[in-house]
Write a protein that holds these residues in place. Structure first.
Motif, short mmCIF file in Angstrom:
data_model
loop_
_atom_site.label_atom_id
_atom_site.label_comp_id
_atom_site.label_asym_id
_atom_site.label_seq_id
_atom_site.Cartn_x
_atom_site.Cartn_y
_atom_site.Cartn_z
N GLU A 1 50.77 46.71 39.46
CA GLU A 1 50.31 48.04 39.02
C GLU A 1 48.79 48.15 39.04
O GLU A 1 48.26 49.25 39.08
N HIS A 2 48.10 47.01 38.99
CA HIS A 2 46.64 47.02 38.90
C HIS A 2 45.96 46.39 40.11
O HIS A 2 44.78 46.08 40.06
N GLU A 3 46.70 46.19 41.18
CA GLU A 3 46.13 45.56 42.36
C GLU A 3 46.42 46.39 43.60
O GLU A 3 47.47 47.00 43.73
N GLU A 4 45.45 46.40 44.52
CA GLU A 4 45.60 47.07 45.80
C GLU A 4 45.11 46.12 46.88
O GLU A 4 44.26 45.26 46.63
N ILE A 5 45.66 46.28 48.08
CA ILE A 5 45.27 45.41 49.19
C ILE A 5 44.73 46.24 50.35
O ILE A 5 45.03 47.43 50.47
N VAL B 1 41.57 42.18 48.32
CA VAL B 1 42.26 42.68 47.13
C VAL B 1 41.25 43.29 46.20
O VAL B 1 40.15 42.76 46.02
N ARG B 2 41.64 44.42 45.58
CA ARG B 2 40.83 44.94 44.49
C ARG B 2 41.74 45.08 43.28
O ARG B 2 42.89 45.48 43.39
N ILE B 3 41.17 44.74 42.14
CA ILE B 3 41.91 44.75 40.88
C ILE B 3 41.29 45.76 39.96
O ILE B 3 40.07 45.80 39.79
N PHE B 4 42.14 46.58 39.37
CA PHE B 4 41.68 47.60 38.43
C PHE B 4 41.74 47.06 37.02
O PHE B 4 42.53 46.19 36.71
N ASP B 5 40.91 47.64 36.16
CA ASP B 5 40.86 47.25 34.76
C ASP B 5 42.23 47.46 34.13
O ASP B 5 42.85 48.51 34.30
N THR B 6 42.71 46.48 33.39
CA THR B 6 44.03 46.57 32.79
C THR B 6 44.01 47.22 31.41
O THR B 6 45.04 47.33 30.78
N ASP B 7 42.86 47.66 30.93
CA ASP B 7 42.79 48.31 29.60
C ASP B 7 43.24 49.74 29.66
O ASP B 7 43.11 50.48 30.54
#
Length: 111
Positions: free
Chosen positions: A36-40, A105-111
């Protein structure tokens, strides 16, 4: 004598290209655990995918969610390749952990 040097140079170039590719692939292989918080983003357009559980894998274009690419059913120990558009970011929908190679990969903040 010249032919011997040409052969040596060609073999050395092949070795260096192979070594570079292996290092590049190793440094761009990721296991996605929080989908849910990662894109490629594919580096070359074709990526290899494998997972930890039986699952379908869907890649959804972030900018155009109607564009979806599907890898059929994969099982643990099985891998598939898929061609995606180079330069586009994708969300991954699947079950379990998914490992992808030749991507950023980019990861979005999980907060």
């Amino acid at each position: 004598m010249k032919k011997k040097y040409k052969t040596l140079i060609i073999l050395l170039a092949i070795f260096l290209l192979g070594f570079t590719y292996i290092k590049l692939r190793g440094s761009h292989t990721y296991t996605l655990t929080d989908l849910e918080h990662e894109e490629i983003k594919p580096i070359f357009g074709t990526i290899r995918v494998w997972g930890t559980v039986d699952t379908d894998v869907t890649f959804i274009d972030v900018e155009n969610p109607e564009k979806k690419y599907l890898i059929g059913y994969i099982t643990p120990g099985m891998s598939e390749t898929i061609k995606l558009e180079r330069g586009s970011w994708y969300k991954v929908k699947a079950s379990g952990d998914i490992t992808v190679t030749m991507v950023k990969v980019r990861i979005f903040d999980t907060d």
